[in-house]
Scaffold this motif. Structure first.
Motif, PDB file in Angstrom:
ATOM      1  N   THR A   1       0.832  -1.215   0.000  1.00 17.24           N
ATOM      2  CA  THR A   1       0.000   0.000   0.000  1.00 17.24           C
ATOM      3  C   THR A   1       0.861   1.258   0.000  1.00 17.24           C
ATOM      4  N   GLU A   2       1.919   1.233   0.815  1.00 12.82           N
ATOM      5  CA  GLU A   2       2.805   2.402   0.871  1.00 12.82           C
ATOM      6  C   GLU A   2       3.502   2.628  -0.467  1.00 12.82           C
ATOM      7  N   ARG A   3       3.896   1.545  -1.112  1.00 13.20           N
ATOM      8  CA  ARG A   3       4.593   1.696  -2.380  1.00 13.20           C
ATOM      9  C   ARG A   3       3.659   2.169  -3.489  1.00 13.20           C
ATOM     10  N   LEU A   4       2.436   1.607  -3.504  1.00  8.09           N
ATOM     11  CA  LEU A   4       1.502   1.994  -4.569  1.00  8.09           C
ATOM     12  C   LEU A   4       0.901   3.380  -4.323  1.00  8.09           C
ATOM     13  N   SER A   5       0.912   3.790  -3.059  1.00  4.40           N
ATOM     14  CA  SER A   5       0.351   5.123  -2.777  1.00  4.40           C
ATOM     15  C   SER A   5       1.157   6.221  -3.446  1.00  4.40           C
TER      16      SER A   5
END
Length: 354
Positions: free
Chosen positions: A59-63
């Motif tokens: 999630t952090e990377r895709l955000s």
């Protein structure tokens, strides 16, 4: 004969050979529910240990795609390919541990049931696998009905567990609509873990029963009819009629060779009509007379006829002939017990010939 009548006639337990042949052909007892149960446990492991950290990281990377879109250039096809490659690496790092755990659980379930082995028979094309008639008969067979009952049980279990869980968590679902959106993934993960745990517990009974059923059905299918047992025994031990015929032929050939050797005999000891032993004695060949032929009744008469035809002396000695018949063997020297009696006969024959 119908299938039901054929199964009723299979009253004998499968032999060791029947079991070995079945295993060599890949016919093994296998529960289809065990790998499914293992997959459910694998999903539970993923949700408990892998999903929380992996999902947060992904999630952090895709955000970044949403929060900082200006950092990603899309001026050419090369830029798009690089972006797609980076996205694929992130998703792969998230999926690989999950797929590995699920595949490992399914493989472990299969190894637990049977030792892995490569059987070409399992992958050989067979018409009955695609035949509509065979498929129809399998659907309405006892095994097909059992599979249908298991499917109904699984469907009912999942449905009941899902309804009960959603009812117990409905207030949390409604409250999530008015709470921080970042808490929704945690709520969904918690509900998923509870749902999968409940399904796993509910299906333990099904898996245990299916393991027992799979082995019972496999053993039942391998049962043999009394006729099959007899046929297998004939294959292992040999057909008694064939063996008797071969033994008779061997004896006939042995008799023919024996009678053919009678003209080489030095003399014959006979019990007029019942026993006859043809002996050959040459000092250069052996230290004692050698039995070239022996027989009783018709064979004895044949030996006497052949000897008389070739002017071979026939000495009638009932006790000696009877005793020698039981203790001498063809193509062997006579036992020492008969040396004295035979020597006397030899002395008589040599004296008479002079």
């Amino acid at each position: 004969m119908s299938d039901s009548e054929d199964k009723e006639s299979k009253t004998e337990a499968p032999s060791d050979k029947k079991v070995r042949d079945a295993l060599e052909k890949g016919n093994i007892p296998f529960s289809k529910e065990t790998p499914i149960f293992a997959s459910i446990l694998g999903i539970l492991l993923v949700l408990s240990f892998v999903a929380p950290s992996s999902t947060k990281f992904l999630t952090e990377r895709l955000s970044l795609f949403i929060d900082r879109p200006q950092d990603f250039r899309l001026n050419s096809g090369t830029d798009a390919a690089a972006l797609f490659q980076a996205l694929s690496l992130e998703v792969s790092s998230f999926l690989i541990p999950i797929v590995t755990i699920l595949a490992g659980c399914s493989l472990a379930a299969s190894i637990f049931q049977n030792t892995p082995s490569f059987v070409s028979e399992r992958i050989r094309p067979q018409w009955n696998r695609i035949s509509p008639a065979s498929g129809w008969s399998r659907i309405f067979s006892r095994a097909g009905l059992v599979e249908f009952a298991k499917s109904l049980f699984k469907f009912g279990t999942v449905t009941i567990v899902s309804i009960l869980l959603l009812r117990s968590e409905q207030h949390k679902v409604f409250n999530a609509m008015f709470s921080d959106p970042t808490l929704i993934p945690e709520l969904m993960l918690s509900m998923a873990m509870r749902l999968v745990s409940a399904i796993a517990i509910a299906t333990i009974v099904l898996v245990a029963a299916d393991l027992v059923w799979a082995r019972f059905k496999w053993h039942t299918d391998l049962k043999m009819t009394p006729q099959e047992v007899k046929e297998e025994y004939k294959q292992l031990e040999g057909d008694p009629m064939v063996k008797a015929r071969m033994r008779s032929l061997a004896q006939d050939r042995a008799r023919q060779r024996m009678l053919a050797a009678v003209p080489k005999a030095t003399f014959v000891i006979a019990n007029p009509t019942h026993y006859a032993i043809a002996l050959r004695y040459e000092r250069s060949e052996a230290s004692a007379p050698i039995v070239v032929a022996k027989g009783k009744d018709l064979i004895a008469l044949k030996i006497r006829e052949t000897a008389e035809k070739h002017d071979i002396p026939v000495i009638e000695d009932k006790p000696l002939a009877r005793s020698m018949y039981d203790h001498v063997e063809v193509d062997r020297m006579i036992p020492p017990d008969f040396y004295k009696a035979v020597a006397q006969i030899l002395f008589y024959i040599l004296t008479r010939s002079k």
